[in-house]
Design a protein around this motif. Sequence first.
Motif: not given
Length: 479
Positions: A75-79, A82-84, A86-91, A105-112
């Motif tokens: 889950l940490a790997h997926l997050i 997702e973090r990378d 998201v911050i690219e999206y925010v940037a 990305r968030t959908a993959r994270t939610d499944r895990q």
Amino acid sequence: MQKKRSRKNGTASADGPAIAGRRVRVRRRLVIGVAVAGLTVLVAGAPAVVSATRELNDSQRLVTLAEQTRAALTLAHLIGDERDAVIEYVAKGRPASGKSAVQERTARTDRQLDEVRAEADEDLSVALGRIGAVRSEALDGKGGALAAHQAYAGVIADLMAPGDRLVELTPPRAEAALVTTRPLAPLGQAVEQAGATRGLLLAALAVPRSEQAVSLATVDELTVAAQRSRVREQAALDDFSRTARPDVRETLAATVTGPEVKTAEEYLKRLTDRPTLNSTDRKVDRAAVGAALTARVDRMQSVESTLASRRATALATLRDDDVTRLELLIAFVGVLFLFVVGFSTAVARSLTRPLSVLRRGAQRLATPEGSVEPVRFTGRNDEFAEVVRHLNAVRDQTVSLHTRIAGLDADRRRLIGRNEALTSGREVLDAELRELRAGLEEHRRVMSTTSVSLSLRTLGLVERQLAVIEELESEEQDP
């Protein structure tokens, strides 16, 4: 003799309860002795069993924590991915066109996340509950890319906390698990910092190109953070090299290699050697940089996941060994308990059987008939066997005495019968004698009466004769 026999029988019957009572007391004492011996074995083996049970419980907790850590690591790997994104999206300024990639990305994270939440403990559940808030703030809030990165980093740190607890709880006896547990912490830190460097660099490259002070400040801010993450990664890899065995280091070196990794190293050296990105750096192909850095991070994550799986397997093997050890220990204590109880019982029976034989022999000697079978003893030829032989000799003498007594009783009964017959004959003769005496008395009475009657009749005749004679004399003329 009847009185003597009754007194003997009375004594034997009175001694029976006393003998039975003594036998019960002896048997109770022997049973207590056997029980004490068995309990001594159980008490002596209890600490070892308790210690083995405690170790088994500890290893089972370690296995559970290792499985939870492995799921949290995925889950940490997926997050992290997702973090990378998201911050690219925010940037980029949160453009609507880029949100679909983030949602994927968030959908993959939610499944895990659903899988991890089912097995999470209280602390991990709290960390999982923060993911939604951090994500919403990053996607819909007004914070910058660096703030979103820091928020995600806090969640990832919480997800890695079970791994830190596992490092602390792994005992020295788990040597196979420690081989992977010790280097996992610095490797996890290196993987996290490598992912952070990737995300920060891609976010810095995604900032819209502008000469505005805000855009430049954002790029510099993200670049400085990426440079720090790169430094932390290198320090963590150094720690990994110091703590890992050669085969573990070889696994990392053999996995994190190849042209893409070499390209990623070149990009990292170029983009993180300075705290700022110049115009040439910002013109680099962001897709190529992302692919190279992602390939490198994926390989590092695969090594981390492999080591986590090895650790879980080693801890499962430790748990199985503890189960086997506990089973063998319980079996050993059980066998020892059965042996001690069996041996004590055999010793007790070796004492009670001769005593029981002697008791039966004494009871048979006390029987008035004396016709029971001899006492049989199949034990060793010891003092008890000698006593049994004496008892049987006494029993033979008793049987002969009882036989003689029976013969004398028969003779006595015959004499008594004859005496009773003579007594009956005498009584008959006495009755006949009484009858004869009564008849004799009657005869005498009749004879006396007859004699008196005849005498009286004779006397009357004589008197009449005398009267006739006198009359004749009186009438005679010539005297």
